[in-house]
Design a protein around this motif. Structure first.
Motif, PDB file in Angstrom:
ATOM      1  N   GLY A  94      40.561  37.711  32.018  1.00 32.17           N
ATOM      2  CA  GLY A  94      40.408  39.426  32.279  1.00 32.17           C
ATOM      3  C   GLY A  94      39.932  39.876  33.038  1.00 32.17           C
ATOM      4  O   GLY A  94      41.111  40.709  33.266  1.00 32.17           O
ATOM      5  N   LYS A  95      39.426  39.138  33.992  1.00 33.92           N
ATOM      6  CA  LYS A  95      39.353  40.018  35.230  1.00 33.92           C
ATOM      7  C   LYS A  95      40.482  40.189  36.182  1.00 33.92           C
ATOM      8  O   LYS A  95      41.135  40.609  37.106  1.00 33.92           O
ATOM      9  CB  LYS A  95      38.585  39.075  35.971  1.00 33.92           C
ATOM     10  N   LEU A 100      45.090  42.766  39.276  1.00 30.82           N
ATOM     11  CA  LEU A 100      46.653  43.087  39.048  1.00 30.82           C
ATOM     12  C   LEU A 100      47.361  44.142  38.380  1.00 30.82           C
ATOM     13  O   LEU A 100      47.722  44.707  39.127  1.00 30.82           O
ATOM     14  CB  LEU A 100      47.001  41.605  37.806  1.00 30.82           C
ATOM     15  N   GLU A 101      46.401  45.004  37.465  1.00 28.47           N
ATOM     16  CA  GLU A 101      46.274  45.839  37.281  1.00 28.47           C
ATOM     17  C   GLU A 101      46.113  47.172  38.081  1.00 28.47           C
ATOM     18  O   GLU A 101      46.564  48.205  38.882  1.00 28.47           O
ATOM     19  CB  GLU A 101      45.348  46.921  35.930  1.00 28.47           C
ATOM     20  N   LEU A 102      44.929  47.323  39.032  1.00 26.27           N
ATOM     21  CA  LEU A 102      44.266  47.733  40.094  1.00 26.27           C
ATOM     22  C   LEU A 102      45.267  47.625  41.413  1.00 26.27           C
ATOM     23  O   LEU A 102      45.278  48.752  42.145  1.00 26.27           O
ATOM     24  CB  LEU A 102      42.901  47.199  40.691  1.00 26.27           C
ATOM     25  N   MET A 103      46.220  46.357  41.540  1.00 28.78           N
ATOM     26  CA  MET A 103      47.025  45.868  42.377  1.00 28.78           C
ATOM     27  C   MET A 103      48.817  46.972  41.921  1.00 28.78           C
ATOM     28  O   MET A 103      49.483  46.804  42.940  1.00 28.78           O
ATOM     29  CB  MET A 103      47.022  44.822  42.228  1.00 28.78           C
ATOM     30  N   LYS A 104      48.483  47.081  40.884  1.00 30.66           N
ATOM     31  CA  LYS A 104      50.024  47.672  40.354  1.00 30.66           C
ATOM     32  C   LYS A 104      50.983  46.480  40.296  1.00 30.66           C
ATOM     33  O   LYS A 104      52.087  46.753  40.526  1.00 30.66           O
ATOM     34  CB  LYS A 104      50.503  48.784  40.995  1.00 30.66           C
ATOM     35  N   ALA A 105      50.360  45.499  39.788  1.00 22.64           N
ATOM     36  CA  ALA A 105      51.050  44.469  39.969  1.00 22.64           C
ATOM     37  C   ALA A 105      51.760  43.431  38.658  1.00 22.64           C
ATOM     38  O   ALA A 105      51.572  42.346  38.426  1.00 22.64           O
ATOM     39  CB  ALA A 105      50.699  43.113  41.488  1.00 22.64           C
ATOM     40  N   ASP A 106      51.037  44.159  37.757  1.00 31.28           N
ATOM     41  CA  ASP A 106      50.358  43.586  36.323  1.00 31.28           C
ATOM     42  C   ASP A 106      51.920  43.081  35.856  1.00 31.28           C
ATOM     43  O   ASP A 106      51.623  41.758  34.867  1.00 31.28           O
ATOM     44  CB  ASP A 106      49.685  44.330  35.203  1.00 31.28           C
ATOM     45  N   LYS A 107      52.769  43.484  36.162  1.00 31.39           N
ATOM     46  CA  LYS A 107      54.163  43.273  35.631  1.00 31.39           C
ATOM     47  C   LYS A 107      54.694  42.147  35.855  1.00 31.39           C
ATOM     48  O   LYS A 107      54.977  41.194  34.652  1.00 31.39           O
ATOM     49  CB  LYS A 107      55.431  44.396  35.166  1.00 31.39           C
ATOM     50  N   GLU A 108      54.665  41.630  37.136  1.00 32.73           N
ATOM     51  CA  GLU A 108      55.303  40.360  38.248  1.00 32.73           C
ATOM     52  C   GLU A 108      53.388  39.391  37.754  1.00 32.73           C
ATOM     53  O   GLU A 108      54.131  38.697  37.236  1.00 32.73           O
ATOM     54  CB  GLU A 108      55.538  40.440  39.834  1.00 32.73           C
ATOM     55  N   GLY A 109      52.500  39.490  37.352  1.00 31.64           N
ATOM     56  CA  GLY A 109      51.119  38.747  37.322  1.00 31.64           C
ATOM     57  C   GLY A 109      51.630  38.159  35.523  1.00 31.64           C
ATOM     58  O   GLY A 109      51.344  36.353  35.200  1.00 31.64           O
ATOM     59  N   VAL A 110      51.583  39.228  35.322  1.00 29.24           N
ATOM     60  CA  VAL A 110      51.430  38.611  33.552  1.00 29.24           C
ATOM     61  C   VAL A 110      52.747  37.721  33.105  1.00 29.24           C
ATOM     62  O   VAL A 110      52.429  36.806  32.637  1.00 29.24           O
ATOM     63  CB  VAL A 110      51.367  39.967  32.987  1.00 29.24           C
ATOM     64  N   VAL A 142      45.387  38.030  49.844  1.00 28.42           N
ATOM     65  CA  VAL A 142      44.373  38.938  49.984  1.00 28.42           C
ATOM     66  C   VAL A 142      44.425  40.058  48.846  1.00 28.42           C
ATOM     67  O   VAL A 142      42.916  40.317  49.270  1.00 28.42           O
ATOM     68  CB  VAL A 142      44.474  38.776  51.353  1.00 28.42           C
ATOM     69  N   LYS A 143      45.427  40.747  48.959  1.00 29.28           N
ATOM     70  CA  LYS A 143      45.360  41.610  47.963  1.00 29.28           C
ATOM     71  C   LYS A 143      44.395  41.613  46.635  1.00 29.28           C
ATOM     72  O   LYS A 143      43.685  42.408  46.115  1.00 29.28           O
ATOM     73  CB  LYS A 143      46.195  42.610  47.543  1.00 29.28           C
ATOM     74  N   TYR A 144      44.814  39.822  46.207  1.00 27.09           N
ATOM     75  CA  TYR A 144      44.381  39.662  45.139  1.00 27.09           C
ATOM     76  C   TYR A 144      42.506  39.529  44.875  1.00 27.09           C
ATOM     77  O   TYR A 144      42.122  40.217  43.645  1.00 27.09           O
ATOM     78  CB  TYR A 144      45.009  38.324  43.726  1.00 27.09           C
ATOM     79  N   ASP A 145      42.803  38.937  45.560  1.00 26.05           N
ATOM     80  CA  ASP A 145      40.708  38.215  46.159  1.00 26.05           C
ATOM     81  C   ASP A 145      40.367  39.476  45.973  1.00 26.05           C
ATOM     82  O   ASP A 145      38.874  39.455  45.420  1.00 26.05           O
ATOM     83  CB  ASP A 145      40.629  37.391  47.425  1.00 26.05           C
ATOM     84  N   SER A 146      40.488  40.686  46.985  1.00 29.94           N
ATOM     85  CA  SER A 146      39.892  41.623  47.212  1.00 29.94           C
ATOM     86  C   SER A 146      39.895  42.458  45.767  1.00 29.94           C
ATOM     87  O   SER A 146      39.348  43.708  45.358  1.00 29.94           O
ATOM     88  CB  SER A 146      40.545  42.478  47.830  1.00 29.94           C
ATOM     89  N   TYR A 148      40.235  41.437  42.572  1.00 29.98           N
ATOM     90  CA  TYR A 148      39.554  40.826  41.837  1.00 29.98           C
ATOM     91  C   TYR A 148      38.073  40.801  42.223  1.00 29.98           C
ATOM     92  O   TYR A 148      37.157  40.400  41.206  1.00 29.98           O
ATOM     93  CB  TYR A 148      40.082  38.563  42.127  1.00 29.98           C
ATOM     94  N   ASN A 149      37.500  40.531  43.537  1.00 34.74           N
ATOM     95  CA  ASN A 149      35.961  40.425  43.355  1.00 34.74           C
ATOM     96  C   ASN A 149      35.612  41.912  43.713  1.00 34.74           C
ATOM     97  O   ASN A 149      34.225  42.371  43.499  1.00 34.74           O
ATOM     98  CB  ASN A 149      35.787  39.805  45.104  1.00 34.74           C
ATOM     99  N   SER A 150      36.197  42.844  43.484  1.00 40.15           N
ATOM    100  CA  SER A 150      35.710  44.584  42.621  1.00 40.15           C
ATOM    101  C   SER A 150      34.861  44.785  41.934  1.00 40.15           C
ATOM    102  O   SER A 150      35.236  43.977  41.002  1.00 40.15           O
ATOM    103  CB  SER A 150      36.598  45.066  43.166  1.00 40.15           C
ATOM    104  N   PHE A 151      33.859  45.861  42.170  1.00 39.50           N
ATOM    105  CA  PHE A 151      33.395  46.146  41.213  1.00 39.50           C
ATOM    106  C   PHE A 151      33.945  46.525  39.906  1.00 39.50           C
ATOM    107  O   PHE A 151      33.841  46.569  38.514  1.00 39.50           O
ATOM    108  CB  PHE A 151      32.123  47.954  41.352  1.00 39.50           C
ATOM    109  N   ILE A 152      34.909  47.295  40.628  1.00 40.43           N
ATOM    110  CA  ILE A 152      36.136  48.316  38.897  1.00 40.43           C
ATOM    111  C   ILE A 152      36.664  47.209  38.378  1.00 40.43           C
ATOM    112  O   ILE A 152      36.927  47.211  37.335  1.00 40.43           O
ATOM    113  CB  ILE A 152      37.274  48.605  39.789  1.00 40.43           C
ATOM    114  N   ALA A 153      37.196  45.862  39.034  1.00 43.35           N
ATOM    115  CA  ALA A 153      37.796  44.673  38.194  1.00 43.35           C
ATOM    116  C   ALA A 153      36.452  44.078  36.978  1.00 43.35           C
ATOM    117  O   ALA A 153      36.469  43.724  36.060  1.00 43.35           O
ATOM    118  CB  ALA A 153      38.713  43.591  38.584  1.00 43.35           C
TER     119      ALA A 153
END
Length: 205
Positions: A94-95, A100-110, A142-146, A148-153
């Protein structure tokens, strides 16, 4: 589960034009939830990457998205009751979706996560494994880690868990419209009706 799988097969087997106009009825096509409606119109899909029916539902969800009015959000909420034998992954996915949604990469990631489980028929041993699958699919680690570890995620993942309990989600895929109506897939005949009942419920007061 067998009933859901049979329904998915029926959806793909019947053409979109096979359905006549339907009068959608409470108890047959949808359930009214004893919850306040959302302040803004929305369609929320509860799903799990581990669910084969959710994977089969992807093109149906895409078709529904295309028919939604411009002011309606389509949201996804990952449930945490699958897999039962790996809580780290069950809650972490879920996180990961939120990241992925924060990165706007959810289509590729999902797509990559579904492919790993249902086309490649592999499992996720850990969230490190999930990260590797996403990296192999072209998601910047690197962007994913950032993200994923954010308060928003973290907040969005907590909201998914809360929504799962609020709407008493026990099986997936499940659509909830405006926080007030739960679509009953067992009462629908084909893909066209699925989109139609969603549009009908969006207009229902």
């Amino acid at each position: 589960m067998k009933k859901i799988l049979s329904f998915i097969f029926i959806l793909f087997a019947l053409p979109l034009t096979a359905c006549a106009d339907t009068e959608f009825k409470e108890g047959t096509h949808y359930e009214v939830l004893n919850k306040p409606a959302t302040s803004q119109p929305e369609v929320k899909e509860f799903f799990s990457f581990y669910c084969p029916h959710c994977f089969a539902f992807e093109p149906i969800a895409d078709d529904i998205k295309k028919q939604l009015p411009a002011n309606v959000d389509f949201k996804r909420s990952h449930v945490d009751f699958m897999p039962r034998n790996n809580r780290e992954v069950a809650t972490g996915l879920g996180k990961s979706l939120a990241a992925l949604e924060l990165m706007k990469a959810d289509k590729e990631g999902v797509s990559a996560l579904f492919k790993h489980l249902h086309k490649d028929r592999k499992q996720f041993s850990s969230m490190t494994n999930v990260r590797s699958v996403l990296a192999d699919a072209g998601i910047d680690p690197v962007k994913y880690d950032s993200a994923y570890n954010s308060f928003i995620a973290a907040g969005q993942a907590n909201q998914m868990s809360s929504d799962q309990k609020t709407y008493n989600i026990r099986s997936v895929p499940t659509l909830v419209v405006n926080g007030k109506y739960k679509v009953k897939s067992s009462g629908l005949k084909n893909e066209k009706e699925y989109a139609e009942v969603v549009l009908f419920l969006l207009e229902k007061k």
